[in-house]
Design a protein around this motif. Structure first.
Motif, PDB file in Angstrom:
ATOM      1  N   PHE A   1       8.323   1.052  14.474  1.00 25.43           N
ATOM      2  CA  PHE A   1       7.826   0.715  13.130  1.00 25.43           C
ATOM      3  C   PHE A   1       6.433   0.109  13.231  1.00 25.43           C
ATOM      4  CE2 PHE A   1       7.475  -2.053   9.385  1.00 25.43           C
ATOM      5  CZ  PHE A   1       7.761  -1.149   8.380  1.00 25.43           C
ATOM      6  N   SER A   2       6.226  -0.769  14.201  1.00 26.02           N
ATOM      7  CA  SER A   2       4.924  -1.396  14.410  1.00 26.02           C
ATOM      8  C   SER A   2       3.863  -0.366  14.789  1.00 26.02           C
ATOM      9  CB  SER A   2       5.041  -2.463  15.503  1.00 26.02           C
ATOM     10  OG  SER A   2       3.784  -2.987  15.827  1.00 26.02           O
TER      11      SER A   2
ATOM     12  N   LEU B   1      12.440   2.462   5.110  1.00 21.86           N
ATOM     13  CA  LEU B   1      11.238   1.853   5.671  1.00 21.86           C
ATOM     14  C   LEU B   1      10.135   2.862   5.960  1.00 21.86           C
ATOM     15  CD1 LEU B   1      13.074  -0.569   8.086  1.00 21.86           C
ATOM     16  CD2 LEU B   1      11.829  -1.211   6.017  1.00 21.86           C
ATOM     17  N   LEU B   2      10.503   4.119   6.186  1.00 18.23           N
ATOM     18  CA  LEU B   2       9.532   5.158   6.511  1.00 18.23           C
ATOM     19  C   LEU B   2       9.697   6.357   5.588  1.00 18.23           C
ATOM     20  CD1 LEU B   2       9.824   5.372  10.425  1.00 18.23           C
ATOM     21  CD2 LEU B   2       8.138   4.085   9.089  1.00 18.23           C
TER      22      LEU B   2
ATOM     23  N   ARG C   1      13.312   0.041  17.588  1.00 20.15           N
ATOM     24  CA  ARG C   1      12.934   0.411  16.219  1.00 20.15           C
ATOM     25  C   ARG C   1      11.783  -0.445  15.718  1.00 20.15           C
ATOM     26  NH1 ARG C   1      18.924   0.606  14.036  1.00 20.15           N
ATOM     27  NH2 ARG C   1      19.600   2.410  15.231  1.00 20.15           N
TER      28      ARG C   1
ATOM     29  N   LEU D   1      15.422  -2.953  11.448  1.00 17.20           N
ATOM     30  CA  LEU D   1      14.340  -3.592  12.209  1.00 17.20           C
ATOM     31  C   LEU D   1      14.871  -4.537  13.282  1.00 17.20           C
ATOM     32  CD1 LEU D   1      11.837  -4.370   9.322  1.00 17.20           C
ATOM     33  CD2 LEU D   1      11.624  -2.611  11.100  1.00 17.20           C
TER      34      LEU D   1
ATOM     35  N   VAL E   1       4.747   4.396   6.901  1.00 14.05           N
ATOM     36  CA  VAL E   1       5.500   3.306   6.287  1.00 14.05           C
ATOM     37  C   VAL E   1       5.610   3.592   4.793  1.00 14.05           C
ATOM     38  CG1 VAL E   1       5.501   0.829   5.795  1.00 14.05           C
ATOM     39  CG2 VAL E   1       4.774   1.645   8.045  1.00 14.05           C
TER      40      VAL E   1
ATOM     41  N   TYR F   1       5.309  10.521  10.370  1.00 10.35           N
ATOM     42  CA  TYR F   1       5.943   9.386   9.709  1.00 10.35           C
ATOM     43  C   TYR F   1       4.902   8.392   9.224  1.00 10.35           C
ATOM     44  CZ  TYR F   1      10.369  11.051  11.525  1.00 10.35           C
ATOM     45  OH  TYR F   1      11.477  11.811  11.772  1.00 10.35           O
TER      46      TYR F   1
ATOM     47  N   LEU G   1      15.280   4.366  10.629  1.00  4.70           N
ATOM     48  CA  LEU G   1      14.236   3.673   9.869  1.00  4.70           C
ATOM     49  C   LEU G   1      13.988   4.374   8.531  1.00  4.70           C
ATOM     50  CD1 LEU G   1      11.788   2.900  12.808  1.00  4.70           C
ATOM     51  CD2 LEU G   1      13.006   1.193  11.429  1.00  4.70           C
ATOM     52  N   ARG G   2      14.022   5.695   8.533  1.00  7.17           N
ATOM     53  CA  ARG G   2      13.824   6.453   7.294  1.00  7.17           C
ATOM     54  C   ARG G   2      14.999   6.255   6.346  1.00  7.17           C
ATOM     55  NH1 ARG G   2      14.781  11.425   5.351  1.00  7.17           N
ATOM     56  NH2 ARG G   2      15.676  12.223   7.262  1.00  7.17           N
TER      57      ARG G   2
ATOM     58  N   ALA H   1       3.044   1.497  11.554  1.00  8.52           N
ATOM     59  CA  ALA H   1       2.335   0.634  10.602  1.00  8.52           C
ATOM     60  C   ALA H   1       0.903   0.351  11.041  1.00  8.52           C
ATOM     61  CB  ALA H   1       3.097  -0.680  10.416  1.00  8.52           C
TER      62      ALA H   1
ATOM     63  N   LEU I   1      13.912   6.887  14.505  1.00  4.51           N
ATOM     64  CA  LEU I   1      13.088   7.224  13.342  1.00  4.51           C
ATOM     65  C   LEU I   1      13.960   7.585  12.147  1.00  4.51           C
ATOM     66  CD1 LEU I   1      10.310   9.250  15.147  1.00  4.51           C
ATOM     67  CD2 LEU I   1       9.947   7.160  13.808  1.00  4.51           C
TER      68      LEU I   1
END
Length: 120
Positions: free
Chosen positions: A52-53, A90-91, A48, A43, A104, A102, A85-86, A56, A82
């Protein structure tokens, strides 16, 4: 036969951090600190964090990779972010035809919030 498949991270951040005390409540175990650091590192990149935002805050809690637009990088770079993050847990993702959707990971926002909770 359905063309949907689920691509899961090996371990979600919620599973790894959900048991962790707030940072101000107790010293983290080594494994907890490693997991939390991986999430914060993922994050820590502005692109990223924006992606993510977007995910979400998306209606339905899910976003197709094709809908991640205007983050200042090319589509292949979006896919790279992505993936990071995965990998950090986180995802979650699921494949539908040629597109990947994707969401969260369950419990991640709560785990992050409890980790950062300040004493009253």
């Amino acid at each position: 036969m359905s063309k949907s498949s689920v691509i899961e991270a090996p371990r979600t951040a919620a599973q790894a951090v959900g048991c962790c005390p707030p940072l101000s409540g107790a010293v983290l175990e080594v494994s907890q600190a490693v997991t939390a650091a991986a999430m914060f590192k993922a994050l820590g990149d502005p692109v990223r964090l924006r992606i993510f935002s977007m995910i979400a805050s998306s209606p339905g809690g899910e976003l197709c990779v094709c809908d991640v637009l205007d983050v200042g990088v090319s589509q292949p770079t979006v896919s790279h972010h992505l993936k990071k993050l995965r990998e950090a847990g986180l995802l979650t993702s699921r494949k539908e035809g040629t597109w990947v959707h994707y969401a969260v990971s369950p419990g991640v926002l709560g785990a992050l919030a409890s980790l950062l909770q300040l004493p009253a």
